[in-house]
Scaffold this motif. Sequence first.
Motif, mmCIF file in Angstrom:
data_model
loop_
_atom_site.group_PDB
_atom_site.id
_atom_site.type_symbol
_atom_site.label_atom_id
_atom_site.label_comp_id
_atom_site.label_asym_id
_atom_site.label_seq_id
_atom_site.Cartn_x
_atom_site.Cartn_y
_atom_site.Cartn_z
ATOM 1 N N GLY A 93 53.706 45.992 6.901
ATOM 2 C CA GLY A 93 52.426 46.109 7.392
ATOM 3 C C GLY A 93 52.176 44.948 8.433
ATOM 4 N N ALA A 94 51.866 43.742 7.960
ATOM 5 C CA ALA A 94 51.783 42.713 8.738
ATOM 6 C C ALA A 94 52.960 41.986 8.751
ATOM 7 C CB ALA A 94 50.698 41.561 8.252
ATOM 8 N N ARG A 95 53.617 41.542 9.883
ATOM 9 C CA ARG A 95 55.004 40.912 9.986
ATOM 10 C C ARG A 95 54.877 39.533 10.936
ATOM 11 N NH1 ARG A 95 60.424 43.915 11.679
ATOM 12 N NH2 ARG A 95 61.945 42.672 10.432
ATOM 13 N N ILE A 96 55.573 38.684 10.475
ATOM 14 C CA ILE A 96 55.693 37.685 11.625
ATOM 15 C C ILE A 96 57.386 36.979 11.288
ATOM 16 C CG2 ILE A 96 55.155 35.177 12.114
ATOM 17 C CD1 ILE A 96 52.376 35.470 11.035
ATOM 18 N N LYS A 97 57.838 37.230 12.655
ATOM 19 C CA LYS A 97 59.497 36.958 12.459
ATOM 20 C C LYS A 97 59.744 35.912 13.510
ATOM 21 C CE LYS A 97 59.721 41.525 14.915
ATOM 22 N NZ LYS A 97 60.416 42.818 15.151
ATOM 23 N N VAL A 98 60.497 35.031 13.021
ATOM 24 C CA VAL A 98 60.974 33.554 13.791
ATOM 25 C C VAL A 98 62.415 33.677 13.532
ATOM 26 C CG1 VAL A 98 60.417 31.321 14.138
ATOM 27 C CG2 VAL A 98 58.392 32.915 13.926
ATOM 28 N N TRP A 99 63.313 33.389 14.581
ATOM 29 C CA TRP A 99 64.486 32.682 14.310
ATOM 30 C C TRP A 99 64.584 31.522 13.897
ATOM 31 C CZ3 TRP A 99 68.515 36.262 15.924
ATOM 32 C CH2 TRP A 99 68.109 37.417 16.518
ATOM 33 N N PRO A 100 65.814 31.352 13.115
ATOM 34 C CA PRO A 100 65.881 29.780 12.550
ATOM 35 C C PRO A 100 66.552 28.886 13.398
ATOM 36 C CG PRO A 100 67.900 31.098 12.007
ATOM 37 C CD PRO A 100 66.720 32.169 12.782
ATOM 38 N N GLY A 101 66.741 27.754 13.429
ATOM 39 C CA GLY A 101 67.358 26.762 14.220
ATOM 40 C C GLY A 101 68.672 26.815 14.406
ATOM 41 N N ILE A 102 69.405 27.620 14.035
ATOM 42 C CA ILE A 102 70.621 28.037 14.261
ATOM 43 C C ILE A 102 71.123 29.180 14.711
ATOM 44 C CG2 ILE A 102 71.239 28.684 11.972
ATOM 45 C CD1 ILE A 102 73.867 27.285 11.919
#
Length: 445
Positions: free
Chosen positions: A311-320
């Motif tokens: 539904g609601a989604r926040i997707k962020v890549w890691p630091g590696i």
Amino acid sequence: MLVSFYLAIALLEASVVFAAPSSLEDLLSPRSVVSKRPSHPIAPKHLGHQFPTSPNRTKTCYVPSYGNGKDDSANILESIKQCNNGGHVVFDRNNKYTVATALDLTFLKHVDLDIQGTIQFSNDTDYWQKNAFDQVFQNATTFFQLGGEDVNVYGGGTLDGNGQVWYDLYAKDIYILRPILFGTIGLKGGSIADINMRYSPQWYNLVANSTDVVFSNITISGASSSANPAKNTDGWDTYRSSNIVIQNSHIDNGDDCVSFKPNSTDMIVQNLYCNGSHGISVGSLGQYIGEVDIVKNIYVYNISMSDASDGARIKVWPGISSALSGDLQGGGGSGAVSNITYDTMALSNVDYAIEITQCYGQKNLTLCNQFPSNLTISDITVKHFTGTTSKKYDPLVGYLVCSSPTVCSDITIEDITVKSPTGNNGYQCGSISGIETQVNCTKTT
């Protein structure tokens, strides 16, 4: 009598322009009535920002069509050039226009494109891979790019991306460059409304380097007719843009319904029906080392979400460095996500009602926690969600996992009555301070 007849023809020619010399028979043949520019108020939520006005147009150009699949690109370009700076370009409802040449329409100014017929892009995959416009981000390309100042697109017609040949080709080679159906590139003031978008090879809309643009009453659909699914068919992706509104639309697709890509600010998405999607997504962000991604001041309101992954989604890549798939890799970029609100969403058969992750593309959560995201998430509100999830993660209904509490804070979850098929409301939680007091964290990471 003869004099008045020729006078009538002269007056007609003064106000109506054709892209190619026309016979008297052509001038007198029935044509589409010029559409009235639609009025779709920005409501109920509004950015509180005054969008620029669009003056009335003073001349009309009809785009001729060769028919039978012959390339109409030259006719389209000529008609638009003749009616640029104050005109109204009509794509006749009785015509099917074929576009087999990449069109750069970023020079537009004070013009309306009245698409009543069908515009179909050719299925020459070799040509489009070589000649579609490169939009830089995530290897995105577009069939055409529309930009400039004060441009309105409407008419009730259809844009057809001829996607099936691309769905089958992508199944054989994931590294092909599939064009986006509609590229809004560098548009300053305008609207896209009352348009049907069908069978895009990849994303349906890319809105890049644009501001003060409103999308209303758009329908999106186009499933594959073979065993090879239509993939990455996002409804909208916004990039380096601000003051964008997407509203009152129906989307049947196979990826994000709307995705706020890097440097998307001051946007409203409201009154959408999304089916088969990956939700309304912030991101993915932090994909590229050395890039600073900002997404802020986003309000998502009154969404119906069915048969979706999220539904609601926040997707962020890691630091590696991480790899989601062979053609989608990244991690290590920086930036911030802030002041994001998801307000009122009705869910049916959705895998996760809410998903927040800073480990996008990295399945090893231990490694992700060792190398936290360089992109912060803060001031997030998710409220007034109802409905049911799918059985995929039952008894869980959500996933709230950051890579470190130092880069993920001020998350508010309230009035969520979503249940799994077995009647549970559990969440997988990790590295978000205080989240356990707001939701039922039955699994921790």
